[in-house]
Design a protein around this motif. Sequence first.
Motif, short mmCIF file in Angstrom:
data_model
loop_
_atom_site.label_atom_id
_atom_site.label_comp_id
_atom_site.label_asym_id
_atom_site.label_seq_id
_atom_site.Cartn_x
_atom_site.Cartn_y
_atom_site.Cartn_z
N MET A 968 0.86 -1.18 0.00
CA MET A 968 0.00 0.00 0.00
C MET A 968 0.89 1.23 0.00
O MET A 968 2.04 1.16 0.43
CB MET A 968 -0.92 0.01 1.25
CG MET A 968 -1.87 -1.17 1.32
SD MET A 968 -2.87 -1.14 2.82
CE MET A 968 -4.24 -0.13 2.30
N GLU A 969 0.34 2.33 -0.45
CA GLU A 969 1.15 3.53 -0.61
C GLU A 969 0.33 4.76 -0.22
O GLU A 969 -0.89 4.75 -0.31
CB GLU A 969 1.54 3.64 -2.09
CG GLU A 969 2.72 4.53 -2.35
CD GLU A 969 3.11 4.45 -3.83
OE1 GLU A 969 4.21 3.99 -4.11
OE2 GLU A 969 2.29 4.85 -4.67
N CYS A 970 1.05 5.77 0.18
CA CYS A 970 0.35 7.00 0.59
C CYS A 970 1.23 8.20 0.28
O CYS A 970 2.44 8.18 0.52
CB CYS A 970 0.06 6.94 2.09
SG CYS A 970 -0.61 8.45 2.77
N GLU A 971 0.63 9.24 -0.31
CA GLU A 971 1.36 10.49 -0.55
C GLU A 971 1.61 11.16 0.80
O GLU A 971 0.73 11.17 1.66
CB GLU A 971 0.51 11.44 -1.40
CG GLU A 971 0.10 10.92 -2.77
CD GLU A 971 1.19 11.09 -3.84
OE1 GLU A 971 2.07 11.94 -3.62
OE2 GLU A 971 1.14 10.35 -4.84
N LEU A 972 2.79 11.74 0.93
CA LEU A 972 3.07 12.39 2.23
C LEU A 972 2.92 13.89 2.10
O LEU A 972 3.18 14.46 1.07
CB LEU A 972 4.47 12.03 2.73
CG LEU A 972 4.66 10.57 3.10
CD1 LEU A 972 6.12 10.31 3.43
CD2 LEU A 972 3.81 10.18 4.29
#
Length: 972
Positions: A968-972
């Motif tokens: 999973m990935e998330c913009e910071l």
Amino acid sequence: MKLKFCGAARCVTGSCHMLCYDGGKVLIDCGMRQGADEKGELGASDFAFDPKEIDAVLLTHAHIDHSGLLPLLVKRGFDGKIITTKATAELSGIMLPDSAKIQEQDAEYQNRKNLRAGKPMVEPMYTSADAQKTLEYFQPVSYGDIVEVWPGLRARFNDIGHLLGSAAIELWAEEKGTTTKLVFSGDIGRDERPILRDPSSIDGADYVVMEGTYGDREHDATTEEDKEKQLADVLKEGIARGGNIVIPSFAVGRTQELLYTIKRLMMKNAVPGLEKIPVFVDSPLGINATKIYERCAREYYDEEALEMLKMSGSPFDLPNLRVAETGEESKLINFQPGCNIIISSSGMCDAGRIRHHLKHNLYRPDSTILFVGYQANGTLGRILLDGAKSVKLFGEQIQVNAAIRRIEGFSGHAGRSELLQWIREIGSAPKCVFLVHGESETLDKFAVDVRALGLDVEIPDLLDEFELSYGASGVVRMPALTPKKEEEPDLFIGRRLNMIAKQWGINGALYCMRGEEPLYDTAIGVADANKQNLNGIHTRFAAGEITMAFTAAAALILDAQGKLNMDASLDKLVPEYVHAAEITAKELLLGQKTVPDYADYDMSFKLYQQAHKEKLGAMETFKLTWNALNGAISDEDVLNIVNKLDVVDDPENSAGRRSSYRILGMAVARAYGKSLADALNELVFAPIGMKDTGLDKAAEVTYTAKMGDESIVVGAPKLCAGEAGGVVSAYDLAHFGTALLEGKLLDEEHTDIMLAPNACGLRTLNGWYYADSGIEQAQSALYINAQYGVSAAMLANAPSAKEDADETGAKSFVQRMRYEMDDVYLKAEDVQLERINDANVYSVLKLAVNEDQQEFVAGNDISLAEAAALENALPYAVTQNGVAVGFALLNADKDRGVYEIWRLMIDKRFQHKGFGTAAMKLAMAELKRMGAEKAQISVEIGNEAAIAMYQKLGFSFTGRMEYGEAYMECEL
Ligand SMILES: [Zn+2]
């Protein structure tokens, strides 16, 4: 235990009873003597005791005949606490200053006369300043709460329906290990009184001190309706007469009841024209008291008053109400034409503005004087009621032509049958009922009725003293303190500690406090198996190694006083110890160097050899070692052993605490110039009120040891020296902890030494400290947490029923206690990420997730090994207020621009508190700080809880799968 009657004995004013028990002296009420009672043996202002010796006062209610001598008590040196209900404290806040003002005015008046007569000046009994000072000692409590008055003395205040805040007091006093329950009725109110709730009943008592004001009479109007009708009749008659209706009334209580009843009459239109008649409250005190009545509505009103409050505002707010605050306003009332209702004080007409109104109205045939309260013997009110034809007022003889009326139904006091009902409801027969607060003949008659119930009765005379027997009528137990209310986490502490105590099957006592405030205590089982004495929080147990902490405190105090230099070697103080020149007191305290343990190095081996030679079984071996290790061993013997061994200066292998503190104890005694017992007593125990503690006292308990199915009773450890052998109660031990935390024993510098890691027999972990007795059969544990200001002590005389797999005994208990405390106090907002370091690594290694999560998360040991082996892996402790609650492993591959949260776990004890989410946010922020634009995380397919949390934080699936894990990935 003794009960002494210092007032209201065969009379109705000056209520004051003194209870003397093991722990101290306590007064129940300290009332002013009024009317004829002033001429009793004690006069108006003598006490039957030394006020300086009184530890506390319990106040049943705010009436001056129960509270009026408190400022005099303070003036003469009392400086303890005055415990009472919140409403009583509020009312006293206006009544005592008012009483002081009257004293000052009386003295001034007298002095003017004395001046003219050439007599010496007099001083007021007490001044406004004395009254103000008195108010500072008030400690308000709520109805129903069990509160600690003083060590070994607990109280509960119960609504008695006599005056706002009035209470009957239940008192549990502990003496010689037994608890005696006393009940002080105060003034007993009546059912269906206006505003107030009905008197509550009391469940059981050993001794009862009971009022009997109306013990020989029934009130003629028993219902609220009857009374309203009587008042309506008098008002109608008075209005018809045409003159003023003057009502002498206590400013507090009665005035508010009158206003309330007049408002009810008005709402019902029961007295035609009443709404047009001005109603004056001519008493600043009455006006202020009405404000307090309005403030206290929610906590103290009965249903009807609350209903009125809801429907038509304040029960005391009349459309025609006028108040007279100043003396000028008061005098103007006399010029009011026609009919006015004037409510003024004092209620018995012996002081105050009412006397002016009497002077202006008594002679007038169109006036009505209405008495609605009790009139004591010798007061002007009583003289008028008894039919005097003329009275003397302000030096003038005044004819009595006004109509004198009386309504008894307003009485705040229960009538004969109501009193009998109250004593019957106590249930279990008290050993004795003491009748007070009634005139002699009344009490004599009432006693006949109470005896008819099968009860023993005494009617004490002033200064009579009774020795109370205890323990014969079955077991009364000290009730547990009521946990602090409010939403504060302290509320839960009691419940949780109780849970552990039960779960661990503790046969002992537990006491917990925060600052000066007791949070919780419990005592379970018997202290002494033979005598079947119950455990109490004051029961003295062997302190075991906790004694070391006492010795350390004494040494540090002596250092502060310049009598023992912590940094100097010990050769001057203990020259017989051959290695004394190599070691300082501070090194001993901090465990930097230690003296080898005499028991380990010599005694144990001998014991082992002996047991082996004699082929002793486990139980015999245990008895042999217990007796050898816990019996007295002389300083000389200890020195003989340790003189042959070298000082140990490797802190990791310092096993010699016992010997170290033995030597330190010798140093303390010599630096102080008295025995070690004296030094501890005078430097440590006495200054902070540790009454149960000592080196020279005997433990009150026997200890039980279990070997398989066999169980034996062994004696208390006897070593009377710096390393062990002190005795202490749970109460005292918790106070010792608090005194350390609050800096009462030591200054800052020395407190730091005391609480340094591995110092003074206290072990420290993440900001909390514990000491344990080290003896499995006599578990004593002290827990102190600097962060929360909490201190708790547990003392037990049998091994706990349940054992942790890896750790047993007090240490384990204290750890459990700490987890529970942490659970209560820790909040998610304070979560931090800390790089793994030598201070937190061991705590992190102990963290574990729940069993059902174990398939998803690698153990922290594996993660830490990976972190050590793999480049770019960064291990963090998730901490909260310095306590490790979880672990995170981040990966920051700057070359490839890949930033991942590899692992994140929260210990099972700290889950469901929002720590996981808080830690994730911190981890993401940390990655961003390192330059990441995106954070990645992998998750086991099937870990639905984790997936949901990550999605909430903004993570979404990338489609990449590796080794059964989805990314999973998330913009910071
Ligand atoms: Zn009263």
